[in-house]
Design a protein around this motif. Structure first.
Motif, PDB file in Angstrom:
ATOM      1  N   GLY A  10      25.429  33.608  34.613  1.00 15.38           N
ATOM      2  CA  GLY A  10      25.933  33.920  35.641  1.00 15.38           C
ATOM      3  C   GLY A  10      25.596  35.348  36.173  1.00 15.38           C
ATOM      4  N   ASP A  11      26.646  35.956  37.040  1.00 19.81           N
ATOM      5  CA  ASP A  11      26.060  37.347  37.609  1.00 19.81           C
ATOM      6  C   ASP A  11      25.598  38.294  36.632  1.00 19.81           C
ATOM      7  OD1 ASP A  11      26.872  36.400  40.062  1.00 19.81           O
ATOM      8  OD2 ASP A  11      28.794  36.695  39.865  1.00 19.81           O
TER       9      ASP A  11
ATOM     10  N   VAL B 106      24.261  41.824  35.675  1.00 18.74           N
ATOM     11  CA  VAL B 106      24.641  43.259  36.079  1.00 18.74           C
ATOM     12  C   VAL B 106      23.768  44.412  35.558  1.00 18.74           C
ATOM     13  CG1 VAL B 106      27.068  42.734  36.923  1.00 18.74           C
ATOM     14  CG2 VAL B 106      26.794  43.264  34.431  1.00 18.74           C
TER      15      VAL B 106
ATOM     16  N   ALA C  76      25.495  40.056  31.469  1.00 17.12           N
ATOM     17  CA  ALA C  76      26.314  39.550  32.645  1.00 17.12           C
ATOM     18  C   ALA C  76      27.750  40.099  32.844  1.00 17.12           C
ATOM     19  CB  ALA C  76      26.311  38.060  32.379  1.00 17.12           C
ATOM     20  N   VAL C  77      28.422  39.663  33.758  1.00 16.36           N
ATOM     21  CA  VAL C  77      29.656  40.369  33.795  1.00 16.36           C
ATOM     22  C   VAL C  77      30.642  40.120  32.577  1.00 16.36           C
ATOM     23  CG1 VAL C  77      31.951  40.586  34.909  1.00 16.36           C
ATOM     24  CG2 VAL C  77      29.788  40.063  36.277  1.00 16.36           C
ATOM     25  N   LYS C  78      30.429  39.080  32.018  1.00 17.60           N
ATOM     26  CA  LYS C  78      31.357  38.763  30.846  1.00 17.60           C
ATOM     27  C   LYS C  78      30.530  38.689  29.537  1.00 17.60           C
ATOM     28  CE  LYS C  78      35.245  37.670  30.680  1.00 17.60           C
ATOM     29  NZ  LYS C  78      36.217  38.608  30.503  1.00 17.60           N
TER      30      LYS C  78
ATOM     31  N   LYS D 115      32.758  25.602  35.442  1.00 17.49           N
ATOM     32  CA  LYS D 115      32.278  26.041  34.153  1.00 17.49           C
ATOM     33  C   LYS D 115      33.763  26.112  33.126  1.00 17.49           C
ATOM     34  CE  LYS D 115      28.797  28.726  33.141  1.00 17.49           C
ATOM     35  NZ  LYS D 115      28.237  29.985  32.888  1.00 17.49           N
TER      36      LYS D 115
ATOM     37  N   GLY E 175      30.693  31.523  40.619  1.00 18.40           N
ATOM     38  CA  GLY E 175      30.083  32.866  40.113  1.00 18.40           C
ATOM     39  C   GLY E 175      31.295  33.847  40.232  1.00 18.40           C
ATOM     40  N   ILE E 176      31.065  34.730  39.061  1.00 20.95           N
ATOM     41  CA  ILE E 176      32.353  35.736  38.906  1.00 20.95           C
ATOM     42  C   ILE E 176      32.428  36.829  40.043  1.00 20.95           C
ATOM     43  CG2 ILE E 176      33.383  37.519  37.617  1.00 20.95           C
ATOM     44  CD1 ILE E 176      31.748  36.332  35.186  1.00 20.95           C
ATOM     45  N   ASN E 177      31.511  37.225  40.527  1.00 17.52           N
ATOM     46  CA  ASN E 177      31.417  38.485  41.327  1.00 17.52           C
ATOM     47  C   ASN E 177      31.920  37.666  42.740  1.00 17.52           C
ATOM     48  OD1 ASN E 177      30.627  40.650  40.109  1.00 17.52           O
ATOM     49  ND2 ASN E 177      28.268  40.244  40.509  1.00 17.52           N
ATOM     50  N   GLU E 178      31.487  36.567  43.167  1.00 16.56           N
ATOM     51  CA  GLU E 178      31.886  35.961  44.349  1.00 16.56           C
ATOM     52  C   GLU E 178      33.499  35.510  44.472  1.00 16.56           C
ATOM     53  OE1 GLU E 178      29.569  32.501  45.726  1.00 16.56           O
ATOM     54  OE2 GLU E 178      31.150  31.879  47.122  1.00 16.56           O
TER      55      GLU E 178
ATOM     56  N   ALA F  75      37.457  34.088  34.514  1.00 21.05           N
ATOM     57  CA  ALA F  75      36.547  35.323  34.032  1.00 21.05           C
ATOM     58  C   ALA F  75      36.702  36.309  35.150  1.00 21.05           C
ATOM     59  CB  ALA F  75      35.093  34.722  34.478  1.00 21.05           C
TER      60      ALA F  75
ATOM     61  N   ASP G 238      40.226  38.177  34.649  1.00 22.44           N
ATOM     62  CA  ASP G 238      39.985  39.327  33.714  1.00 22.44           C
ATOM     63  C   ASP G 238      39.319  40.533  34.551  1.00 22.44           C
ATOM     64  OD1 ASP G 238      40.345  40.271  31.111  1.00 22.44           O
ATOM     65  OD2 ASP G 238      38.009  40.302  30.839  1.00 22.44           O
TER      66      ASP G 238
ATOM     67  N   THR H 199      34.175  46.031  30.942  1.00 24.45           N
ATOM     68  CA  THR H 199      33.511  45.088  31.762  1.00 24.45           C
ATOM     69  C   THR H 199      32.435  45.788  32.971  1.00 24.45           C
ATOM     70  OG1 THR H 199      33.502  42.991  33.463  1.00 24.45           O
ATOM     71  CG2 THR H 199      35.009  44.622  33.825  1.00 24.45           C
ATOM     72  N   GLN H 200      31.794  45.302  33.619  1.00 21.72           N
ATOM     73  CA  GLN H 200      31.238  45.804  35.066  1.00 21.72           C
ATOM     74  C   GLN H 200      32.128  45.606  35.879  1.00 21.72           C
ATOM     75  OE1 GLN H 200      28.242  47.635  35.467  1.00 21.72           O
ATOM     76  NE2 GLN H 200      28.284  47.568  37.879  1.00 21.72           N
TER      77      GLN H 200
END
Lengths: 126, 361
Positions: free
Chosen positions: A36-37, A39, A61-63, B16, B31-34, B225, B228, B314-315
């Motif tokens: 995934g994304d 970072v 990734a983010v997670k 997913k 996608g998490i960011n989107e 995701a 969170d 997290t980021q």
């Protein structure tokens, strides 16, 4: 998903591009999708000589966090500094702008142990 | 593994999926960011049907809930909800939860999926007056429709006045033609929006109507995701990460939901903590050095001495920063103090900051 024929692959989902005694290394399209994304790409091993399968960095990734395993023994000459500001390049262009390290490999025989794109596709069930 | 009534929809959308608290849940779709940005800027729909719901009703209901939770249930008006937690006898927390007052003597408790059995048994253990309790978790679907455009998407589907609904209030009404749907102005994202409780048999129809109504608002299905990352940007605690059977509500920064106007489990100890102070406390921090803190990474003083552990990290997509929370000794808990996070074999500099990390624009 895209797995160019001119690259070799590992079971840890890295790709290798051989140019003479130099190799470029990154992660595959499959790997970036699974992660995934992305970072942050952390590569503290520039300038070091490592054996193949040793950890040369980490992709975050983010997670999730994943180790990066060196596909060939040799010296890490440089890393893709563009990833510092734009780690998302690994998602967008894993075989181009998203390359990770440039290395000089010391044992050409190891190249023969890397997978072809056909073998890699079979591994991930494509 | 259990499934929610939306499982087929998630699979059709190509989510997913992964096991979470015993349920097959959607982790991410596009996608998490989107998805994260979709909730902050437009509207996203979370399937959170795995959450547990208990009905507690009749005479004695108020007393029972007062006894097992820290917040003061007596202040709730009908159609009002509150955040609360259930302390154990050993200084920790059994679970955090929402308490809804449905009627004069009727309440709904909304608990974490991973704790449904534990909570049920805990409350029953304290139910000496034999108050009527029902576990409606398996027949209750729950969608969290979150984001600044939630009202415009949901209002055409219901006779409940959503625009006027205050935060942590709720109403029952007709939604998508189904009667007796409970809609509350609550959420776990800091983006505004609603949570909608209904019978699982209407699940697919309601999902489809929400997405039809939201088509022009940029609605998206969003997964656990980004739930969170959204909650962490707000500094909301996650049970199992930031709070658990060993963390006290005071250490966890939950003093604001701990009311000594009533009696409850372990009250004397918790009150003493509040009065005398605690030796460690949860803090929010942001990374100064480049790196991302993760659950269970060590927090150090920079001289190699471990002073705590990261509970969440997290980021942060809305901040473009790496953030985290964790417990540190009280002398390290002041805003601006430098701490270090042990990331692989490096000590990376971080700074204690005030939470929420994210402030709504």
């Amino acid at each position: 998903m895209n797995f160019p024929d001119n690259l070799r692959y590992t079971k840890d989902h890295e790709w290798v591009k051989i140019e003479g005694s130099t190799a470029f290394v990154g992660i595959t399209d499959f790997a970036q999708r699974e992660l995934g994304d992305i970072v942050f790409v952390d590569i503290p091993s520039v300038g070091k000589t490592l054996n193949h399968n040793e950890v040369f960095g980490t992709v975050e990734a983010v997670k999730t966090v994943s180790d990066l395993f060196l596909p060939l023994s040799g010296k890490i000459e440089s890393m893709n500094n563009g990833l510092d500001a734009a780690p998302e390049a690994v998602n967008k262009d894993p075989y181009g702008e998203g390359w990770m390290v440039k290395m000089t490999f010391s044992n050409a025989a190891e190249v023969e142990n890397l997978m072809t794109s056909e073998q890699y596709k079979a591994l991930i069930g494509e | 593994m259990k499934s929610t009534p939306f499982e087929k929809i998630h699979q059709q959308l190509g989510a997913k999926m992964a096991e979470f608290a015993g349920y097959n849940m959607p982790i991410t779709y596009k996608g998490i960011n989107e998805e994260h940005n979709c909730v902050r800027n437009a509207v996203g729909v979370f399937d959170v049907s795995h959450m547990g719901e208990f009905i507690v009703r009749g005479e004695g209901a108020l007393d029972l809930i007062q006894r097992v939770t820290t917040n003061d249930v007596a202040v709730l008006a009908i159609n009002q909800a509150q955040y609360s937690c259930m302390p154990n006898n050993d200084g920790g927390i059994v679970d955090d939860l929402l308490v809804y007052r449905l009627s004069e003597n009727g309440y709904m408790l909304v608990v974490n999926a991973s704790n449904i059995d534990k909570d049920w048994n805990w409350i029953q253990q304290h139910n000496t007056a034999n108050v009527d309790m029902e576990n409606i978790s398996d027949k209750t679907a729950l969608l969290a429709v979150q984001g600044p455009k939630a009202t415009e998407v949901l209002q055409p589907l219901t006779d409940i006045n959503l625009k006027e609904m205050k935060y942590y209030h709720f109403a029952k009404g007709t939604f998508c033609g189904v009667e007796n749907v409970l809609i509350s102005a609550t959420g776990y994202t800091g983006a505004g929006g609603f949570e909608i409780y209904f019978d699982t048999k209407h699940a697919e129809m309601i999902w489809n109507k929400i997405f039809e109504s939201g088509a022009t608002s940029g609605i998206q299905a969003v997964g656990l995701a980004c739930r969170d990352t959204l909650r962490l940007e707000m500094g909301f605690c996650l049970y199992g990460n930031d709070i658990d059977d060993t963390t006290s509500p005071i250490e966890a920064g939950l003093g604001w939901i701990t009311k000594f106007t009533k009696d409850f489990t372990n009250r004397n100890n918790i009150e003493a903590q509040k009065k005398n102070g605690v030796t460690k406390k949860i803090v929010g921090f942001e990374m100064i050095d480049r790196g991302i803190p993760r659950h269970d990474y060590l927090i150090t003083d920079g001289n190699g001495n471990t002073i705590g552990k990261v509970t969440s990290g997290t980021q942060a997509p809305s901040l473009n920063k790496a953030i985290g929370m964790g417990y540190v000794p009280i002398e390290y808990s002041k805003t601006g103090i430098e701490i270090f996070i042990s990331v692989r074999d490096k000590q990376l500099k971080a700074q204690v900051v005030r939470i929420p990390f994210y402030k709504a624009k």
